[in-house]
Scaffold this active site. Structure first.
Site, mmCIF file in Angstrom:
data_model
loop_
_atom_site.group_PDB
_atom_site.id
_atom_site.type_symbol
_atom_site.label_atom_id
_atom_site.label_comp_id
_atom_site.label_asym_id
_atom_site.label_seq_id
_atom_site.Cartn_x
_atom_site.Cartn_y
_atom_site.Cartn_z
ATOM 1 N N GLU A 1 0.853 -1.285 0.160
ATOM 2 C CA GLU A 1 -0.024 0.105 -0.130
ATOM 3 C C GLU A 1 0.972 1.302 -0.013
ATOM 4 O O GLU A 1 0.561 2.299 -0.739
ATOM 5 C CB GLU A 1 -0.878 0.100 1.472
ATOM 6 C CG GLU A 1 -2.065 -0.976 1.218
ATOM 7 C CD GLU A 1 -1.989 -1.888 2.350
ATOM 8 O OE1 GLU A 1 -2.948 -2.256 3.170
ATOM 9 O OE2 GLU A 1 -0.850 -2.586 2.430
ATOM 10 N N ASP B 1 -1.822 -5.059 3.528
ATOM 11 C CA ASP B 1 -2.029 -5.300 5.255
ATOM 12 C C ASP B 1 -2.700 -6.880 5.209
ATOM 13 O O ASP B 1 -3.770 -7.007 4.848
ATOM 14 C CB ASP B 1 -2.542 -4.300 5.765
ATOM 15 C CG ASP B 1 -1.860 -3.105 6.075
ATOM 16 O OD1 ASP B 1 -0.336 -3.239 5.947
ATOM 17 O OD2 ASP B 1 -2.374 -2.135 6.268
ATOM 18 N N ASP C 1 -5.300 -7.890 7.033
ATOM 19 C CA ASP C 1 -6.685 -7.818 7.737
ATOM 20 C C ASP C 1 -7.795 -7.593 6.448
ATOM 21 O O ASP C 1 -7.432 -7.976 5.232
ATOM 22 C CB ASP C 1 -6.784 -6.577 8.616
ATOM 23 C CG ASP C 1 -6.411 -5.305 7.765
ATOM 24 O OD1 ASP C 1 -6.321 -5.298 6.623
ATOM 25 O OD2 ASP C 1 -6.284 -4.339 8.603
ATOM 26 N N GLU D 1 -9.415 -5.556 5.301
ATOM 27 C CA GLU D 1 -9.341 -4.110 4.366
ATOM 28 C C GLU D 1 -8.086 -4.303 3.562
ATOM 29 O O GLU D 1 -8.505 -4.253 2.363
ATOM 30 C CB GLU D 1 -9.247 -2.881 5.155
ATOM 31 C CG GLU D 1 -9.423 -1.703 4.152
ATOM 32 C CD GLU D 1 -9.308 -0.355 4.894
ATOM 33 O OE1 GLU D 1 -9.292 0.591 4.348
ATOM 34 O OE2 GLU D 1 -9.014 -0.503 6.252
ATOM 35 N N TYR E 1 2.384 -5.623 13.053
ATOM 36 C CA TYR E 1 1.047 -4.992 12.733
ATOM 37 C C TYR E 1 0.504 -4.354 13.956
ATOM 38 O O TYR E 1 0.279 -4.902 15.113
ATOM 39 C CB TYR E 1 0.224 -6.026 11.985
ATOM 40 C CG TYR E 1 -0.705 -5.481 11.165
ATOM 41 C CD1 TYR E 1 -0.562 -4.575 10.068
ATOM 42 C CD2 TYR E 1 -2.208 -5.911 11.460
ATOM 43 C CE1 TYR E 1 -1.729 -3.902 9.567
ATOM 44 C CE2 TYR E 1 -3.110 -5.390 10.712
ATOM 45 C CZ TYR E 1 -3.055 -4.369 9.692
ATOM 46 O OH TYR E 1 -3.884 -3.683 8.966
ATOM 47 N N ARG F 1 -2.805 -3.169 13.961
ATOM 48 C CA ARG F 1 -4.133 -3.274 14.073
ATOM 49 C C ARG F 1 -4.741 -4.782 14.630
ATOM 50 O O ARG F 1 -4.657 -5.408 13.708
ATOM 51 C CB ARG F 1 -4.947 -2.704 12.853
ATOM 52 C CG ARG F 1 -4.851 -1.373 12.589
ATOM 53 C CD ARG F 1 -5.199 -0.905 11.253
ATOM 54 N NE ARG F 1 -4.965 0.451 11.026
ATOM 55 C CZ ARG F 1 -3.756 1.008 10.266
ATOM 56 N NH1 ARG F 1 -2.991 0.087 9.924
ATOM 57 N NH2 ARG F 1 -3.744 2.355 10.097
ATOM 58 N N HIS G 1 -4.154 -11.527 14.385
ATOM 59 C CA HIS G 1 -2.724 -11.213 14.461
ATOM 60 C C HIS G 1 -2.284 -11.168 15.766
ATOM 61 O O HIS G 1 -2.869 -11.337 16.722
ATOM 62 C CB HIS G 1 -2.640 -9.590 13.911
ATOM 63 C CG HIS G 1 -3.601 -9.472 12.803
ATOM 64 N ND1 HIS G 1 -3.278 -10.044 11.589
ATOM 65 C CD2 HIS G 1 -4.599 -8.844 12.342
ATOM 66 C CE1 HIS G 1 -4.151 -9.469 10.715
ATOM 67 N NE2 HIS G 1 -4.831 -8.646 11.292
#
Length: 694
Positions: free
Chosen positions: A8, A81, A83, A85, A298, A300, A344
């Site tokens: 990203e 990432d 997750d 999203e 990570y 989040r 995670h």
């Protein structure tokens, strides 16, 4: 034909390129490349909620560049990432680049290190459509609520407002807390304390204590006034002495929400600031002697789980630095909360050997503060418990019971990492003198003190995050943007670190509460989150979840349109005169906050920024310092004489002048949340600033 890796952010791309050298080509998508159109709903409700995605405006050149790069290789890896999203971004990239999403194009890693990235490349997989569908359902849900409920608020209240599943529930919680505070009736009570002397001659304190919860509270004022006189000079009989050993376990490593809470409490960071600094630590920074390195895993996550390798590395470090006795952590028996995804690891340093003092010269002050917090929390979580000797002495003066408590730290355990403070020890009371059952102690002093119960505290950003997490509302990635949105919409304002609902926030909440109770109901919002989890687990079709929500919601929408009358809000007249027509300008509300406009519109279309006075004068020209917002919405303070005077500061001014140079003082948050007042001219003057308790 070097394989292509797409991530990203450019920072992440730069870090990975350092690891892989010229073996791979690494490019950045700079976030999402496709989304629902901004100008329309973009969801075909009649066609089973089929979304219509378009390339985001301004991303056309990036997509073309990525397509050209993909054509030059036979292997493309999507490394967004790890997750929901991130999975959705990978799917959109696959669609935009014409990749086969069933091929092994997806790689995930939870820390940006050479080993983690190379391991991910060896375990490439296909895109997980369940994860994509869960994120797609969330996006469409938010679009259905936002694009159909927000226009209703525009028509009935004023333009520029918004509503949403998570933000409306958050505002409701803040308004509900304000209502509790207004309805709160304080209760008076008293406590009685005595100073006693043992037979050995040592003094210690004790407090009147009955059995039961809040047994130290005396509700009878006459009795509280009489009690010190009755026990003054009396002998106190020691009825019981209870000595026991207590172990205090270290807290687990950080999740997203606990990091936000602790960064607020100890560093004075807002939730938004915490996540911005943490993102930089995760994506990678240039370290002297190492190059671009990702410092933390990570950021989040809702899990406190740690990999076996990381646990072993922490244990080795602790044995080397402190000894074997400090490397025996207690077994954690933590109940898994409903809604925890556990996808995670906890937030931890990518290498425990990379100590904060070793990287201090390469980080900014804020980066170092947050990294130290993460590093110490992780290392401490792998250390032995602290041990205390606790003593409780029960005494009686005639018919009146008293109690004295004390504690002594006998083994620091994890507290050795940071040193022991009263706040960290948390056991209360110092060491008590040696007394025995049956011993009689003399009363030297006795007094009663009056108190009153207090209402529940208003939320801080950190305590709101904690409450949202406990109630299952939102997910780690949504906390920061939600809190920012409700402040940007002027539903909530932050005063002295506390979140206060505005009149507008209460008005909108009341309207939604009456006509859309499910939208503001925290339990319903949490239930929707669990349905999204079921989509991710492959246990529920995404369009069925949307249908179950939308059918009753659309009926409520039709009823509300007919039932809600237009809310007439009087115009707020300012003291600023329109220089074009002479009318007094009024305060309007727009997409980017409040501004001044001429009431003579459309004949006079004059507008100007609203600059809120601070009551302090510019140290350079003597003009007034006003609060303003940057293009990104961040508050700053500058001279009202701009552009003739360019003085600005990011720190909040206070109405107090520096005793050294006469310039005004500004608030300067410090570690521990206490903060300081410092001179805006940086002449060297500073003094502590009392911080409001969380």
């Amino acid at each position: 034909m070097r394989p292509l890796i797409i991530v990203e952010s450019p920072a992440k791309a730069k870090t990975i390129e350092k690891f892989l050298g010229r073996t791979y080509t690494v490019r950045a998508s700079k976030g999402h490349v496709r989304d629902l159109p901004k100008s329309q709903l973009g969801v075909s409700v009649e066609n089973d909620f089929e979304p219509r995605y378009i390339t985001i405006r301004g991303k056309g050149d990036i997509v073309k560049e990525l397509r050209d790069a993909a054509k030059k290789t036979d292997r493309v890896y999507l490394a967004t990432d790890p997750d929901r999203e991130g999975e959705a971004i990978s799917w959109h990239l696959a669609e935009a680049l014409g990749l086969d999403e069933s091929a092994p194009v997806r790689i995930v890693f939870h820390e940006i290190t050479k080993d983690a990235v190379k391991s991910a490349l060896r375990h490439a997989r296909k895109i997980d459509r369940d994860l994509v569908d869960a994120q797609q359902a969330r996006r469409i849900l938010d679009r259905l609520v936002g694009y159909q409920l927000s226009p209703l608020l525009w028509r009935k209240v004023r333009p520029g407002l918004s509503a949403g599943r998570v933000q409306s529930a958050a505002v409701h919680m803040i308004v509900e807390r304000e209502e509790e505070i207004r309805a709160f009736v304080p209760v008076q009570y008293w406590t009685t304390s005595v100073v006693l002397r043992s037979q050995g001659g040592a003094s210690f304190n004790a407090r009147y204590q009955q059995d039961g919860e809040n047994g130290e509270r005396i509700l009878d004022g006459d009795f509280a006034a009489r009690l010190p006189q009755e026990v003054q000079g009396k002998e106190f009989l020691v009825e019981d002495v209870d000595r026991r050993r207590r172990r205090r376990n270290s807290p687990p490593p950080f999740t997203t929400s606990t990091l936000q809470q602790e960064a607020s409490r100890r560093l004075g960071f807002t939730v938004r600031r915490t996540m911005a600094v943490a993102q930089a630590l995760y994506e990678g920074l240039e370290l002297a002697g190492e190059g671009q390195v990702g410092l933390v895993t990570y950021i989040r996550t809702d899990s406190t789980r740690v990999s076996d390798e990381a646990q072993a590395a922490a244990a080795d470090y602790i044995r080397t630095m402190y000894g074997d006795q400090f490397a025996q952590p207690a077994e954690r028996k933590e109940r898994r909360r409903a809604g925890v995804q556990d996808a995670h690891e906890a937030i931890r340093p990518t290498s425990v050997l990379r100590r904060p003092e070793d990287v201090a010269q390469s980080l900014t002050r804020e980066q170092l503060q947050l990294y130290r917090l993460i590093w110490q929390r992780f290392v401490g979580s792998a250390m032995s418990p602290a041990e205390y000797d606790l003593t409780t002495v029960r005494l009686r003066a005639g018919e009146h019971p008293f109690r004295a408590s004390g504690s002594v730290l006998i083994f620091k355990g994890f507290l050795a990492l940071q040193g022991t403070t009263d706040d960290e020890a948390g056991e209360g009371g110092g060491e008590l003198p040696s007394v025995a059952q049956g011993e009689r102690c003399a009363c030297l002093e006795a007094s009663s003190e009056e108190h009153a119960t207090e209402p529940p505290p208003r939320y801080t950003e950190a305590s709101l995050v904690k409450a949202l997490e406990e109630r299952g509302i939102g997910r780690p990635s949504t906390y920061a943007p939600t809190i920012q949105t409700i402040q940007d919409r002027s539903y909530v304002e932050r005063r002295e670190r506390r979140l206060h609902p505005t009149e507008l926030g209460e008005l909108v909440d009341q309207m939604l509460r009456e006509h859309f109770p499910e939208v503001v109901d925290p339990e319903f919002t949490a239930e929707l989150e669990s349905r999204l989890d079921r989509i991710e687990e492959g246990k529920a079709p995404w369009n069925l979840v949307l249908r179950e929500f939308y059918e009753p919601f659309s009926k409520d929408l039709q009823k509300a349109e007919a039932a809600i009358a237009k809310v007439e809000q009087p115009e707020e007249v300012s003291d600023v005169q329109c220089e074009q027509c002479g009318r007094m300008m009024v305060i309007k509300h727009g997409r980017y906050g409040r501004f001044l406009a001429c009431p003579g519109y459309p004949e006079c279309k004059n507008t100007k920024p609203l600059r809120e006075p601070t009551g302090v004068n510019c140290p350079e020209c003597g003009g007034e310092i006003v609060a303003r917002r940057s293009r990104r919405g961040r508050m700053f303070y500058g001279c009202a004489n701009y552009p003739n005077c360019h003085f600005t500061t990011w720190k909040k001014p206070v109405k107090e002048n520096c005793p050294t140079c006469g310039a005004f003082l500004v608030e300067h948050p410090r570690r521990g949340g206490k903060g300081e007042l410092v001179c805006v001219k940086e002449c060297g003057y500073r003094r502590p600033m009392a911080a409001e308790a969380e």
